[in-house]
Design an enzyme around this catalytic site. Structure first.
Site, PDB file in Angstrom:
ATOM      1  N   HIS A 195      -2.477   5.247  -0.248  1.00 49.94           N
ATOM      2  CA  HIS A 195      -3.069   4.182  -0.744  1.00 49.94           C
ATOM      3  C   HIS A 195      -4.496   4.116  -0.435  1.00 49.94           C
ATOM      4  O   HIS A 195      -5.545   3.945  -0.906  1.00 49.94           O
ATOM      5  CB  HIS A 195      -2.452   3.112  -1.036  1.00 49.94           C
ATOM      6  CG  HIS A 195      -1.218   2.929  -1.953  1.00 49.94           C
ATOM      7  ND1 HIS A 195      -1.396   3.181  -3.142  1.00 49.94           N
ATOM      8  CD2 HIS A 195       0.026   2.610  -1.820  1.00 49.94           C
ATOM      9  CE1 HIS A 195      -0.049   3.349  -3.849  1.00 49.94           C
ATOM     10  NE2 HIS A 195       0.792   2.833  -2.811  1.00 49.94           N
ATOM     11  N   HIS A 227       2.963   6.800   2.612  1.00 49.46           N
ATOM     12  CA  HIS A 227       2.809   6.130   1.546  1.00 49.46           C
ATOM     13  C   HIS A 227       1.559   5.033   1.361  1.00 49.46           C
ATOM     14  O   HIS A 227       0.642   5.219   0.598  1.00 49.46           O
ATOM     15  CB  HIS A 227       4.016   5.259   0.893  1.00 49.46           C
ATOM     16  CG  HIS A 227       4.071   4.564  -0.228  1.00 49.46           C
ATOM     17  ND1 HIS A 227       4.724   4.855  -1.183  1.00 49.46           N
ATOM     18  CD2 HIS A 227       3.325   3.386  -0.741  1.00 49.46           C
ATOM     19  CE1 HIS A 227       4.435   4.174  -2.468  1.00 49.46           C
ATOM     20  NE2 HIS A 227       3.634   3.316  -2.074  1.00 49.46           N
ATOM     21  N   GLU A 228       1.460   4.226   2.345  1.00 46.14           N
ATOM     22  CA  GLU A 228       0.400   3.340   2.600  1.00 46.14           C
ATOM     23  C   GLU A 228      -0.968   3.824   3.012  1.00 46.14           C
ATOM     24  O   GLU A 228      -1.907   3.569   2.402  1.00 46.14           O
ATOM     25  CB  GLU A 228       0.767   2.448   3.382  1.00 46.14           C
ATOM     26  CG  GLU A 228       2.047   1.504   3.063  1.00 46.14           C
ATOM     27  CD  GLU A 228       1.887   0.756   1.685  1.00 46.14           C
ATOM     28  OE1 GLU A 228       0.951   0.523   1.312  1.00 46.14           O
ATOM     29  OE2 GLU A 228       3.062   0.647   0.988  1.00 46.14           O
TER      30      GLU A 228
END
Length: 220
Positions: free
Chosen positions: A29, A25-26
């Site tokens: 980003h 997820h990170e």
């Protein structure tokens, strides 16, 4: 007495699934921000699949105890984007989309080993693990799209809003955070957030099943 949101026997699967979910997820980003010209996350060592760089100890503990939590937010400087509105939306949606894709792939693994009779060959540990990966990543996908600060769903709405609305949102953002915390840490979550998440989870699971059923029918 078990004070955790999950059963003790589920804990190994939860930990592995969370590490996978939060890390990708990170990273998503950071990767999309980098592609659109912002190297803030890269310069801080966040453009990596090393989970140590992304996990937040308190946020991880919270999800084990309360059923929700967070990773270390990836820093993004939207002033570095050539097209801030488009890039901002894509950076924000990249995290939840990564969880969606992880859940989709893991669901496919489970679907095909069961459909084609490999369930007796694959160890139960992997079946339980992939079930947890599907479950948690779908929840994180839906949860992060909720329109509350500081979640990705709020940032998407913020980036799509005209400047006048965006300035108003920034002005009242602190109250939005307070409202969000009240909803998730009080019994109100049973009547607000969780019905929405559970309904979304069922819809996503049905969509996955329909897609893989169509794929499997091509080989039968």
């Amino acid at each position: 007495m078990n004070f955790l949101a999950f059963n003790l026997e589920e804990l190994p699967f939860v930990v592995i699934a969370l590490i996978l979910a939060f890390t990708f997820h990170e990273y998503a980003h950071a990767y999309v921000a980098h592609k659109f010209g912002d190297d803030t996350a890269k310069n801080q060592g966040r453009l990596t699949l090393n989970p140590i760089q992304h996990l937040d100890p308190i946020g991880t503990l919270f999800i084990l105890i309360a059923g929700f939590g967070w990773a270390r937010p990836v820093p993004v400087n939207r002033f570095n984007f050539k097209n801030p509105k488009l890039a901002g939306v894509l950076v924000s949606i990249a995290g939840p989309l990564s969880n969606f894709l992880i859940a989709f792939v893991a669901y496919g693994f489970l679907y095909f080993i069961i459909t084609f009779g490999f369930g007796m060959v694959v160890p139960q540990f992997f079946i339980d693990l992939f079930n947890m990966i599907v479950y948690l990543n779908i929840i994180l996908f839906i949860f992060n799209l909720l329109p509350f600060p500081p979640l990705d769903g709020y940032r998407i709405i913020e980036d799509l809003s005209p400047p006048r609305i965006r300035s108003k949102m920034s002005q009242y953002e602190q109250y939005g955070v307070l409202l969000f915390l009240i909803l998730v840490i009080t019994p109100l979550d049973r009547y607000t957030i969780w019905p929405f998440i559970n309904g979304g989870r069922e819809a996503v699971g049905l969509a996955f099943n329909t897609i893989y059923y169509g794929i499997a029918s091509l080989f039968s």
